[in-house]
Design a protein around this motif. Structure first.
Motif, PDB file in Angstrom:
ATOM      1  N   ILE A  35       0.853  -1.191   0.000  1.00  0.00           N
ATOM      2  CA  ILE A  35       0.000   0.000   0.000  1.00  0.00           C
ATOM      3  C   ILE A  35       0.884   1.235   0.000  1.00  0.00           C
ATOM      4  O   ILE A  35       1.858   1.312   0.750  1.00  0.00           O
ATOM      5  CB  ILE A  35      -0.918   0.013   1.236  1.00  0.00           C
ATOM      6  N   THR A  36       0.534   2.200  -0.859  1.00  0.00           N
ATOM      7  CA  THR A  36       1.261   3.466  -0.934  1.00  0.00           C
ATOM      8  C   THR A  36       0.255   4.601  -0.837  1.00  0.00           C
ATOM      9  O   THR A  36      -0.816   4.536  -1.442  1.00  0.00           O
ATOM     10  CB  THR A  36       2.037   3.585  -2.265  1.00  0.00           C
ATOM     11  N   ALA A  37       0.611   5.631  -0.073  1.00  0.00           N
ATOM     12  CA  ALA A  37      -0.239   6.819   0.049  1.00  0.00           C
ATOM     13  C   ALA A  37       0.424   7.972  -0.693  1.00  0.00           C
ATOM     14  O   ALA A  37       1.645   8.157  -0.615  1.00  0.00           O
ATOM     15  CB  ALA A  37      -0.447   7.181   1.509  1.00  0.00           C
ATOM     16  N   TYR A  38      -0.382   8.728  -1.425  1.00  0.00           N
ATOM     17  CA  TYR A  38       0.104   9.872  -2.196  1.00  0.00           C
ATOM     18  C   TYR A  38      -0.606  11.123  -1.720  1.00  0.00           C
ATOM     19  O   TYR A  38      -1.786  11.083  -1.379  1.00  0.00           O
ATOM     20  CB  TYR A  38      -0.153   9.667  -3.695  1.00  0.00           C
ATOM     21  N   GLY A  39       0.100  12.232  -1.759  1.00  0.00           N
ATOM     22  CA  GLY A  39      -0.472  13.513  -1.377  1.00  0.00           C
ATOM     23  C   GLY A  39      -0.248  13.825   0.087  1.00  0.00           C
ATOM     24  O   GLY A  39       0.045  12.932   0.893  1.00  0.00           O
ATOM     25  N   PRO A  40      -0.434  15.115   0.417  1.00  0.00           N
ATOM     26  CA  PRO A  40      -0.168  15.547   1.787  1.00  0.00           C
ATOM     27  C   PRO A  40      -1.259  15.152   2.785  1.00  0.00           C
ATOM     28  O   PRO A  40      -1.041  15.153   3.984  1.00  0.00           O
ATOM     29  CB  PRO A  40      -0.077  17.071   1.659  1.00  0.00           C
ATOM     30  N   GLY A  41      -2.455  14.809   2.281  1.00  0.00           N
ATOM     31  CA  GLY A  41      -3.566  14.492   3.180  1.00  0.00           C
ATOM     32  C   GLY A  41      -4.073  15.748   3.859  1.00  0.00           C
ATOM     33  O   GLY A  41      -3.704  16.869   3.508  1.00  0.00           O
ATOM     34  N   GLY A  42      -4.927  15.547   4.836  1.00  0.00           N
ATOM     35  CA  GLY A  42      -5.444  16.684   5.581  1.00  0.00           C
ATOM     36  C   GLY A  42      -6.497  17.500   4.862  1.00  0.00           C
ATOM     37  O   GLY A  42      -7.090  18.389   5.435  1.00  0.00           O
ATOM     38  N   GLY A  43      -6.744  17.224   3.612  1.00  0.00           N
ATOM     39  CA  GLY A  43      -7.754  17.969   2.865  1.00  0.00           C
ATOM     40  C   GLY A  43      -9.102  17.269   2.928  1.00  0.00           C
ATOM     41  O   GLY A  43      -9.292  16.293   3.653  1.00  0.00           O
ATOM     42  N   ASP A  44     -10.026  17.777   2.168  1.00  0.00           N
ATOM     43  CA  ASP A  44     -11.370  17.200   2.153  1.00  0.00           C
ATOM     44  C   ASP A  44     -11.495  16.005   1.222  1.00  0.00           C
ATOM     45  O   ASP A  44     -12.481  15.289   1.271  1.00  0.00           O
ATOM     46  CB  ASP A  44     -12.394  18.273   1.777  1.00  0.00           C
ATOM     47  N   LEU A  45     -10.485  15.768   0.390  1.00  0.00           N
ATOM     48  CA  LEU A  45     -10.559  14.655  -0.562  1.00  0.00           C
ATOM     49  C   LEU A  45      -9.580  13.552  -0.186  1.00  0.00           C
ATOM     50  O   LEU A  45      -8.367  13.755  -0.150  1.00  0.00           O
ATOM     51  CB  LEU A  45     -10.252  15.142  -1.975  1.00  0.00           C
ATOM     52  N   GLU A  46     -10.134  12.389   0.106  1.00  0.00           N
ATOM     53  CA  GLU A  46      -9.330  11.207   0.371  1.00  0.00           C
ATOM     54  C   GLU A  46     -10.018  10.029  -0.278  1.00  0.00           C
ATOM     55  O   GLU A  46     -11.235   9.907  -0.214  1.00  0.00           O
ATOM     56  CB  GLU A  46      -9.177  10.968   1.872  1.00  0.00           C
ATOM     57  N   ALA A  47      -9.234   9.167  -0.927  1.00  0.00           N
ATOM     58  CA  ALA A  47      -9.814   8.009  -1.607  1.00  0.00           C
ATOM     59  C   ALA A  47      -8.843   6.842  -1.561  1.00  0.00           C
ATOM     60  O   ALA A  47      -7.630   7.034  -1.444  1.00  0.00           O
ATOM     61  CB  ALA A  47     -10.151   8.355  -3.053  1.00  0.00           C
ATOM     62  N   GLU A  48      -9.413   5.654  -1.653  1.00  0.00           N
ATOM     63  CA  GLU A  48      -8.644   4.413  -1.688  1.00  0.00           C
ATOM     64  C   GLU A  48      -8.983   3.679  -2.980  1.00  0.00           C
ATOM     65  O   GLU A  48     -10.147   3.621  -3.370  1.00  0.00           O
ATOM     66  CB  GLU A  48      -9.008   3.510  -0.502  1.00  0.00           C
ATOM     67  N   VAL A  49      -7.977   3.116  -3.612  1.00  0.00           N
ATOM     68  CA  VAL A  49      -8.167   2.362  -4.844  1.00  0.00           C
ATOM     69  C   VAL A  49      -7.296   1.105  -4.772  1.00  0.00           C
ATOM     70  O   VAL A  49      -6.227   1.118  -4.160  1.00  0.00           O
ATOM     71  CB  VAL A  49      -7.835   3.224  -6.092  1.00  0.00           C
ATOM     72  N   ARG A  50      -7.790   0.040  -5.382  1.00  0.00           N
ATOM     73  CA  ARG A  50      -7.043  -1.224  -5.398  1.00  0.00           C
ATOM     74  C   ARG A  50      -6.816  -1.640  -6.844  1.00  0.00           C
ATOM     75  O   ARG A  50      -7.765  -1.739  -7.621  1.00  0.00           O
ATOM     76  CB  ARG A  50      -7.827  -2.305  -4.654  1.00  0.00           C
ATOM     77  N   LEU A  51      -5.567  -1.870  -7.190  1.00  0.00           N
ATOM     78  CA  LEU A  51      -5.194  -2.364  -8.513  1.00  0.00           C
ATOM     79  C   LEU A  51      -5.018  -3.866  -8.382  1.00  0.00           C
ATOM     80  O   LEU A  51      -4.201  -4.326  -7.593  1.00  0.00           O
ATOM     81  CB  LEU A  51      -3.907  -1.694  -8.993  1.00  0.00           C
ATOM     82  N   THR A  52      -5.798  -4.631  -9.141  1.00  0.00           N
ATOM     83  CA  THR A  52      -5.847  -6.077  -8.920  1.00  0.00           C
ATOM     84  C   THR A  52      -4.888  -6.895  -9.781  1.00  0.00           C
ATOM     85  O   THR A  52      -4.616  -8.036  -9.455  1.00  0.00           O
ATOM     86  CB  THR A  52      -7.272  -6.607  -9.159  1.00  0.00           C
ATOM     87  N   GLU A  53      -4.397  -6.324 -10.880  1.00  0.00           N
ATOM     88  CA  GLU A  53      -3.522  -7.071 -11.784  1.00  0.00           C
ATOM     89  C   GLU A  53      -2.347  -6.210 -12.219  1.00  0.00           C
ATOM     90  O   GLU A  53      -2.480  -4.994 -12.363  1.00  0.00           O
ATOM     91  CB  GLU A  53      -4.284  -7.518 -13.038  1.00  0.00           C
ATOM     92  N   ASP A  54      -1.216  -6.851 -12.487  1.00  0.00           N
ATOM     93  CA  ASP A  54      -0.041  -6.128 -12.976  1.00  0.00           C
ATOM     94  C   ASP A  54      -0.303  -5.466 -14.324  1.00  0.00           C
ATOM     95  O   ASP A  54       0.272  -4.431 -14.636  1.00  0.00           O
ATOM     96  CB  ASP A  54       1.161  -7.077 -13.093  1.00  0.00           C
ATOM     97  N   SER A  55      -1.189  -6.056 -15.122  1.00  0.00           N
ATOM     98  CA  SER A  55      -1.462  -5.497 -16.451  1.00  0.00           C
ATOM     99  C   SER A  55      -2.052  -4.088 -16.361  1.00  0.00           C
ATOM    100  O   SER A  55      -1.745  -3.235 -17.189  1.00  0.00           O
ATOM    101  CB  SER A  55      -2.397  -6.404 -17.240  1.00  0.00           C
ATOM    102  N   ILE A  56      -2.858  -3.816 -15.339  1.00  0.00           N
ATOM    103  CA  ILE A  56      -3.447  -2.477 -15.226  1.00  0.00           C
ATOM    104  C   ILE A  56      -2.399  -1.463 -14.781  1.00  0.00           C
ATOM    105  O   ILE A  56      -2.459  -0.296 -15.160  1.00  0.00           O
ATOM    106  CB  ILE A  56      -4.699  -2.455 -14.309  1.00  0.00           C
ATOM    107  N   VAL A  57      -1.417  -1.900 -14.035  1.00  0.00           N
ATOM    108  CA  VAL A  57      -0.324  -1.010 -13.636  1.00  0.00           C
ATOM    109  C   VAL A  57       0.432  -0.552 -14.875  1.00  0.00           C
ATOM    110  O   VAL A  57       0.710   0.631 -15.052  1.00  0.00           O
ATOM    111  CB  VAL A  57       0.617  -1.710 -12.630  1.00  0.00           C
ATOM    112  N   ARG A  58       0.732  -1.494 -15.763  1.00  0.00           N
ATOM    113  CA  ARG A  58       1.422  -1.161 -17.016  1.00  0.00           C
ATOM    114  C   ARG A  58       0.576  -0.221 -17.873  1.00  0.00           C
ATOM    115  O   ARG A  58       1.060   0.794 -18.372  1.00  0.00           O
ATOM    116  CB  ARG A  58       1.739  -2.439 -17.808  1.00  0.00           C
TER     117      ARG A  58
END
Length: 140
Positions: free
Chosen positions: A28-51
């Motif tokens: 798991i990796t977190a991006y951005g400074p946080g603390g704002g009103d927008l926070e979201a979680e996403v899951r990438l299930t396959e290596d092909s989508i990363v590419r």
């Protein structure tokens, strides 16, 4: 390799809010400074989508979500999209990405310009003025 590319893209892109990414390997990796009103979680299930996200992020985002390789909880969908849109306007992409997009630009415009010739052949659609999209058989 593609995880590193996408990691660098997201690190530059997300400058407001926080985006949590669960990679296909479970890390798991977190991006951005946080603390704002927008926070979201996403899951990438396959290596092909990363590419694919590393190569064509805009197209791969929609395709990956529709075919289940990108998972976003229903209550996270709006914050996820709002986070991406807000950061697209204020974040930065690597220079190589902007170069690739600039090279793709004329290709996309050419496809759009060809639509009136291609669509009637493939889909039996009439572009004639006043036709309201109906062909001689009354089909759209």
């Amino acid at each position: 390799m593609w995880k590193t590319v996408l990691d660098k893209m997201l690190a530059k892109l997300v400058v407001t809010g926080r985006l949590g990414v669960t990679w296909p390997d479970g890390s798991i990796t977190a991006y951005g400074p946080g603390g704002g009103d927008l926070e979201a979680e996403v899951r990438l299930t396959e290596d092909s989508i990363v590419r694919e996200l590393g190569q064509r992020p805009v197209l791969a985002l929609g395709e990956g979500y529709m075919d289940g390789r990108i998972e976003v909880a229903p209550e996270q969908l709006y914050p996820f999209m709002a986070l991406l849109i807000r950061n697209q306007q204020s974040g930065a992409m690597p220079r190589w990405f902007d170069t690739v997009q600039a090279l793709r630009g004329p290709e996309q415009e050419q496809r759009i310009g060809r639509a009136p010739r291609i669509v009637p052949v493939r889909y039996d659609f009439d572009f004639a003025p006043g036709s309201v999209g109906l062909n001689q058989r009354g089909h759209i």
